[in-house]
Design an enzyme around this catalytic site. Structure first.
Site, mmCIF file in Angstrom:
data_model
loop_
_atom_site.group_PDB
_atom_site.id
_atom_site.type_symbol
_atom_site.label_atom_id
_atom_site.label_comp_id
_atom_site.label_asym_id
_atom_site.label_seq_id
_atom_site.Cartn_x
_atom_site.Cartn_y
_atom_site.Cartn_z
ATOM 1 N N GLU A 49 7.928 -2.872 0.445
ATOM 2 C CA GLU A 49 7.571 -1.901 1.475
ATOM 3 C C GLU A 49 8.856 -1.473 2.168
ATOM 4 O O GLU A 49 9.564 -2.301 2.753
ATOM 5 C CB GLU A 49 6.597 -2.494 2.494
ATOM 6 N N ASP A 60 4.772 -1.440 15.855
ATOM 7 C CA ASP A 60 5.814 -2.435 15.610
ATOM 8 C C ASP A 60 6.317 -3.065 16.890
ATOM 9 O O ASP A 60 6.413 -2.421 17.936
ATOM 10 C CB ASP A 60 6.978 -1.787 14.856
ATOM 11 N N TYR A 175 -3.989 -3.357 3.398
ATOM 12 C CA TYR A 175 -3.107 -4.118 4.286
ATOM 13 C C TYR A 175 -3.955 -4.612 5.442
ATOM 14 O O TYR A 175 -4.359 -3.840 6.305
ATOM 15 C CB TYR A 175 -1.985 -3.191 4.771
#
Length: 267
Positions: A49, A60, A175
């Site tokens: 990734e 994030d 994911y």
């Protein structure tokens, strides 16, 4: 068959779990990224990734936010990231590469231009954090037409009905975000993850890969017992940050983390 599908089919045949590292392209400077990608593969990575640096990476935590800042300081753009993938493909034609990031740089380049350049560079999948299936109806078919798989996120807060929608539209792998929070979070309840993955397996045959909270071989092995793959980002990006002033040491640092995880998963 897409490289992602090929890789997961091979792993399933071997009863092995996928190791999927994430690094931010251009961190600590663009000229090092391709070497880091190769180092990850040498340490046992199955899928890569590659993060596209963005100014507002909302999903994030501080570690990857700072990585984006370092990459952007050097002017790393989406076009540069695609050039890195093309360079990686000069010597590695088999390892799947997924671009992970946010939609703004893609919109800025233009969808048609992006899919053509991504296909030609050798990208296999696209994971845009802020492009859920409900908002991808006009774009996902374009990705598919050019051989780019759309990979989507699921979380502990995802409702069963929405999970079914995501499973129906997902490609490559799903994911699964292991916890409520941002990347780099420390807590990880593997038993909870196992409970949350169970109903998803009734909805899809796609591999279920778990990210957020994977720190070392122990946590990788624990998650690998309940998932089809583990995704590790902040643990690697932290090593890059620690060695930003001596980038020649970074490949070995990445290999140390990933080799530990690879060995633990295979055991």
């Amino acid at each position: 068959m897409n490289r992602i599908d090929q890789r997961f089919a091979a792993l399933k045949a071997q009863s092995r779990r996928a190791l999927i590292p994430y690094i931010t392209a251009g961190d600590p400077a663009p000229q090092y990224t391709v070497g880091f990608m190769h180092a990850c593969v040498e340490a046992g990575a199955d899928v890569l990734e590659l993060g596209v640096p963005f100014s507002d990476p909302m999903a994030d935590g501080p570690v990857i936010q700072k990585a984006c800042e370092r990459a952007l300081k050097h002017g790393t753009r989406l076009a540069d990231v695609l050039d890195m993938v093309a360079s990686f493909r000069e010597t590695d034609q088999t390892t799947p590469v997924v671009l992970m990031g946010y939609l703004n740089p893609v919109e800025r380049m233009g969808y048609e231009a992006f899919v053509r350049r991504a296909r030609d560079a050798g990208v296999d999948g696209i994971l845009m954090v802020d492009m859920p299936p409900e908002e991808a109806t006009a774009v996902a078919p374009l990705f598919t037409e050019h051989g780019l798989q759309s990979i989507f996120l699921l979380a502990p807060t995802t409702s069963p009905s929405r999970a079914a929608t995501i499973c129906a539209h997902g490609e490559g792998y799903l994911y699964y975000v292991s916890l409520k929070g941002v990347t780099g979070a420390a807590s990880l309840d593997v038993e909870a993850v196992a409970r949350q993955l169970a109903p998803l397996r009734e909805m899809t045959d796609l591999p279920l890969c778990v990210g957020f909270g994977i720190r070392d071989g122990e946590t990788a092995a624990a998650v690998g017992r309940v998932a089809d793959g583990v995704i590790v980002g902040s643990a690697l990006v932290s090593r890059i940050a620690e060695n930003a002033e001596r980038p020649e040491a970074i490949p070995a640092a990445l290999k140390a983390v990933l080799s530990d995880m690879r060995d633990a998963l295979d055991r």
